[in-house]
Design a protein around this motif. Structure first.
Motif, PDB file in Angstrom:
ATOM      1  N   MET A   1     -68.456  -9.644  72.156  1.00 40.12           N
ATOM      2  CA  MET A   1     -68.983  -9.254  73.469  1.00 40.12           C
ATOM      3  C   MET A   1     -70.413  -9.797  73.638  1.00 40.12           C
ATOM      4  SD  MET A   1     -69.495  -5.446  75.059  1.00 40.12           S
ATOM      5  CE  MET A   1     -71.144  -5.246  74.412  1.00 40.12           C
ATOM      6  N   SER A   2     -70.676 -10.381  74.786  1.00 40.90           N
ATOM      7  CA  SER A   2     -72.022 -10.903  75.005  1.00 40.90           C
ATOM      8  C   SER A   2     -72.868  -9.834  75.692  1.00 40.90           C
ATOM      9  CB  SER A   2     -71.937 -12.148  75.898  1.00 40.90           C
ATOM     10  OG  SER A   2     -73.201 -12.417  76.430  1.00 40.90           O
ATOM     11  N   ASN A   3     -74.071  -9.621  75.134  1.00 41.46           N
ATOM     12  CA  ASN A   3     -74.920  -8.621  75.777  1.00 41.46           C
ATOM     13  C   ASN A   3     -76.013  -9.306  76.592  1.00 41.46           C
ATOM     14  OD1 ASN A   3     -76.414  -9.678  73.778  1.00 41.46           O
ATOM     15  ND2 ASN A   3     -76.993  -7.732  72.814  1.00 41.46           N
ATOM     16  N   LYS A   4     -75.787 -10.583  76.896  1.00 39.86           N
ATOM     17  CA  LYS A   4     -76.821 -11.309  77.630  1.00 39.86           C
ATOM     18  C   LYS A   4     -76.699 -10.999  79.110  1.00 39.86           C
ATOM     19  CE  LYS A   4     -77.926 -14.891  74.446  1.00 39.86           C
ATOM     20  NZ  LYS A   4     -78.134 -16.305  74.208  1.00 39.86           N
ATOM     21  N   ARG A   5     -77.839 -10.850  79.759  1.00 38.62           N
ATOM     22  CA  ARG A   5     -77.811 -10.577  81.200  1.00 38.62           C
ATOM     23  C   ARG A   5     -78.170 -11.843  81.956  1.00 38.62           C
ATOM     24  NH1 ARG A   5     -83.314  -8.893  82.940  1.00 38.62           N
ATOM     25  NH2 ARG A   5     -84.679  -9.504  81.242  1.00 38.62           N
ATOM     26  N   ASN A   6     -77.774 -11.886  83.209  1.00 41.63           N
ATOM     27  CA  ASN A   6     -78.181 -13.009  84.047  1.00 41.63           C
ATOM     28  C   ASN A   6     -79.569 -12.712  84.593  1.00 41.63           C
ATOM     29  OD1 ASN A   6     -75.732 -14.262  83.648  1.00 41.63           O
ATOM     30  ND2 ASN A   6     -74.799 -13.155  85.352  1.00 41.63           N
ATOM     31  N   ILE A   7     -80.407 -13.722  84.630  1.00 40.62           N
ATOM     32  CA  ILE A   7     -81.780 -13.463  85.061  1.00 40.62           C
ATOM     33  C   ILE A   7     -82.212 -14.352  86.226  1.00 40.62           C
ATOM     34  CG2 ILE A   7     -82.575 -12.552  82.851  1.00 40.62           C
ATOM     35  CD1 ILE A   7     -83.889 -15.291  82.309  1.00 40.62           C
ATOM     36  N   LEU A   8     -83.183 -13.823  86.952  1.00 38.09           N
ATOM     37  CA  LEU A   8     -83.793 -14.571  88.057  1.00 38.09           C
ATOM     38  C   LEU A   8     -85.099 -15.166  87.535  1.00 38.09           C
ATOM     39  CD1 LEU A   8     -83.875 -15.353  91.047  1.00 38.09           C
ATOM     40  CD2 LEU A   8     -84.914 -13.140  91.547  1.00 38.09           C
ATOM     41  N   ILE A   9     -85.164 -16.493  87.568  1.00 42.67           N
ATOM     42  CA  ILE A   9     -86.334 -17.188  87.026  1.00 42.67           C
ATOM     43  C   ILE A   9     -87.111 -17.798  88.191  1.00 42.67           C
ATOM     44  CG2 ILE A   9     -87.088 -19.023  85.439  1.00 42.67           C
ATOM     45  CD1 ILE A   9     -83.745 -18.856  84.845  1.00 42.67           C
ATOM     46  N   VAL A  10     -88.403 -17.561  88.214  1.00 44.33           N
ATOM     47  CA  VAL A  10     -89.249 -18.176  89.235  1.00 44.33           C
ATOM     48  C   VAL A  10     -90.094 -19.242  88.553  1.00 44.33           C
ATOM     49  CG1 VAL A  10     -91.173 -17.812  90.824  1.00 44.33           C
ATOM     50  CG2 VAL A  10     -89.366 -16.094  90.658  1.00 44.33           C
ATOM     51  N   LEU A  11     -90.024 -20.463  89.061  1.00 46.85           N
ATOM     52  CA  LEU A  11     -90.852 -21.536  88.515  1.00 46.85           C
ATOM     53  C   LEU A  11     -91.876 -21.938  89.568  1.00 46.85           C
ATOM     54  CD1 LEU A  11     -91.158 -23.506  86.071  1.00 46.85           C
ATOM     55  CD2 LEU A  11     -89.708 -25.106  87.328  1.00 46.85           C
ATOM     56  N   SER A  12     -93.143 -21.750  89.234  1.00 50.39           N
ATOM     57  CA  SER A  12     -94.219 -22.099  90.165  1.00 50.39           C
ATOM     58  C   SER A  12     -95.210 -23.007  89.457  1.00 50.39           C
ATOM     59  CB  SER A  12     -94.965 -20.851  90.633  1.00 50.39           C
ATOM     60  OG  SER A  12     -94.097 -19.930  91.220  1.00 50.39           O
ATOM     61  N   ALA A 117     -87.467 -10.061  87.697  1.00 50.60           N
ATOM     62  CA  ALA A 117     -87.614 -11.530  87.742  1.00 50.60           C
ATOM     63  C   ALA A 117     -88.591 -11.993  86.660  1.00 50.60           C
ATOM     64  CB  ALA A 117     -88.122 -11.959  89.117  1.00 50.60           C
ATOM     65  N   VAL A 118     -88.309 -13.174  86.097  1.00 47.83           N
ATOM     66  CA  VAL A 118     -89.173 -13.740  85.053  1.00 47.83           C
ATOM     67  C   VAL A 118     -90.002 -14.851  85.692  1.00 47.83           C
ATOM     68  CG1 VAL A 118     -89.201 -14.944  82.846  1.00 47.83           C
ATOM     69  CG2 VAL A 118     -87.454 -13.204  83.295  1.00 47.83           C
ATOM     70  N   LEU A 119     -91.322 -14.666  85.676  1.00 43.83           N
ATOM     71  CA  LEU A 119     -92.208 -15.604  86.378  1.00 43.83           C
ATOM     72  C   LEU A 119     -92.809 -16.619  85.390  1.00 43.83           C
ATOM     73  CD1 LEU A 119     -91.789 -13.746  88.738  1.00 43.83           C
ATOM     74  CD2 LEU A 119     -94.253 -13.580  89.049  1.00 43.83           C
ATOM     75  N   ILE A 120     -92.517 -17.877  85.630  1.00 44.77           N
ATOM     76  CA  ILE A 120     -93.043 -18.936  84.749  1.00 44.77           C
ATOM     77  C   ILE A 120     -93.927 -19.867  85.574  1.00 44.77           C
ATOM     78  CG2 ILE A 120     -92.446 -20.864  83.212  1.00 44.77           C
ATOM     79  CD1 ILE A 120     -89.686 -19.549  82.805  1.00 44.77           C
ATOM     80  N   MET A 121     -95.140 -20.096  85.094  1.00 40.53           N
ATOM     81  CA  MET A 121     -96.012 -21.043  85.796  1.00 40.53           C
ATOM     82  C   MET A 121     -96.209 -22.300  84.952  1.00 40.53           C
ATOM     83  SD  MET A 121     -99.873 -20.772  87.344  1.00 40.53           S
ATOM     84  CE  MET A 121     -99.563 -19.518  88.541  1.00 40.53           C
ATOM     85  N   LEU A 122     -95.982 -23.440  85.592  1.00 41.32           N
ATOM     86  CA  LEU A 122     -96.246 -24.716  84.921  1.00 41.32           C
ATOM     87  C   LEU A 122     -97.708 -25.070  85.137  1.00 41.32           C
ATOM     88  CD1 LEU A 122     -93.476 -27.347  85.701  1.00 41.32           C
ATOM     89  CD2 LEU A 122     -93.939 -26.180  83.550  1.00 41.32           C
ATOM     90  N   LEU A 123     -98.364 -25.468  84.064  1.00 41.20           N
ATOM     91  CA  LEU A 123     -99.780 -25.832  84.172  1.00 41.20           C
ATOM     92  C   LEU A 123     -99.955 -27.319  83.875  1.00 41.20           C
ATOM     93  CD1 LEU A 123    -101.385 -22.914  82.132  1.00 41.20           C
ATOM     94  CD2 LEU A 123    -101.126 -23.066  84.604  1.00 41.20           C
ATOM     95  N   PRO A 124    -100.915 -27.962  84.516  1.00 41.20           N
ATOM     96  CA  PRO A 124    -101.188 -29.368  84.174  1.00 41.20           C
ATOM     97  C   PRO A 124    -101.948 -29.405  82.851  1.00 41.20           C
ATOM     98  CG  PRO A 124    -102.786 -28.553  85.774  1.00 41.20           C
ATOM     99  CD  PRO A 124    -101.820 -27.428  85.534  1.00 41.20           C
ATOM    100  N   PRO A 125    -101.811 -30.513  82.078  1.00 36.77           N
ATOM    101  CA  PRO A 125    -102.588 -30.615  80.834  1.00 36.77           C
ATOM    102  C   PRO A 125    -104.075 -30.424  81.120  1.00 36.77           C
ATOM    103  CG  PRO A 125    -101.008 -32.393  80.993  1.00 36.77           C
ATOM    104  CD  PRO A 125    -100.946 -31.668  82.302  1.00 36.77           C
TER     105      PRO A 125
END
Ligand code: 5GP
Length: 190
Positions: A1-12, A117-125
């Motif tokens: 049985m998989s206990n993984k949930r589906n998630i909402l990812i925000v990429l900014s 929701a999981v919020l991920i921010m991309l940063l420039p080097p």
């Protein structure tokens, strides 16, 4: 049985940081991640398809949807409305993970309406490097570049509200780091 949930990812992340490229590669490498389709009141550009690039709607329909609480977030850019349709995203989440590629304010509004929701921010080097790239393109006046830089600094100023910060200095590595984040978030017991 998989206990993984589906998630909402925000990429900014600030303009020029490579969000679009990272989002495309993530979706390509992970068929279980679906890119959301936003609603907009702007007209389709050549080659854009309704339901694929955007859901194109008129202002009245959009405003009605706002009043009905039909958006996870929405905002106005250049006199047109853009929003993340709530039902569309919640339905997709029943079977898949969903990725939103939206600006920082949009991301923070999503978190208010959907705290999981999981919020991920991309940063420039480096911010200097971003400025250099914008200047090298020679496509915009100095005034426009300064406005863009102000916006970039504004977006970076909100980084502490994001759950994860990922520096985009190598595309493959960046996508792998985001995949690790997603996998660990999917297994997390809430
Ligand atoms: P464009 O008209 O060039 O496709 O997009 C204009 C702006 O609207 C971009 O900055 C884009 O990120 C933003 N945008 C697109 N979809 C959404 C959305 O669903 N919500 C928000 N807040 N902004 C969006």
């Amino acid at each position: 049985m998989s206990n993984k949930r589906n998630i909402l990812i925000v990429l900014s992340g600030p303009s020029g940081v490579g969000k679009g490229t990272v989002a495309k590669m993530l979706v390509k490498r992970n068929p279980c991640i679906k890119l959301s389709v936003s609603c907009t009141t702007r007209s389709p550009r050549e080659g854009e398809k309704d339901g694929i690039d955007y859901f194109f709607t008129d202002r009245n329909v959009f405003k009605e949807k706002i009043n009905q609480g039909g958006f996870l977030e929405y905002s106005e850019h250049f006199e047109n409305f853009y929003g993340t349709p709530k039902d569309f995203v919640l339905n997709k989440l029943k079977t898949d993970d969903v990725l939103l590629e939206i600006d920082v304010n949009g991301g923070l509004n999503v978190k208010k309406n959907y705290p999981q929701a999981v919020l991920i921010m991309l940063l420039p080097p480096s911010v200097e490097e971003l400025h250099r790239r914008l200047t090298l393109r020679h496509t915009e006046s100095e005034e426009k570049i300064n406005l863009r830089m102000q916006r970039i600094n504004y977006e970076l100023g909100k980084k502490d509200f994001y759950d994860y910060l990922v520096v985009n200095d190598d595309l493959e590595l960046t996508v792998s780091k985001i995949e690790d984040i997603i996998n660990s978030e999917k297994s997390r017991i809430l």
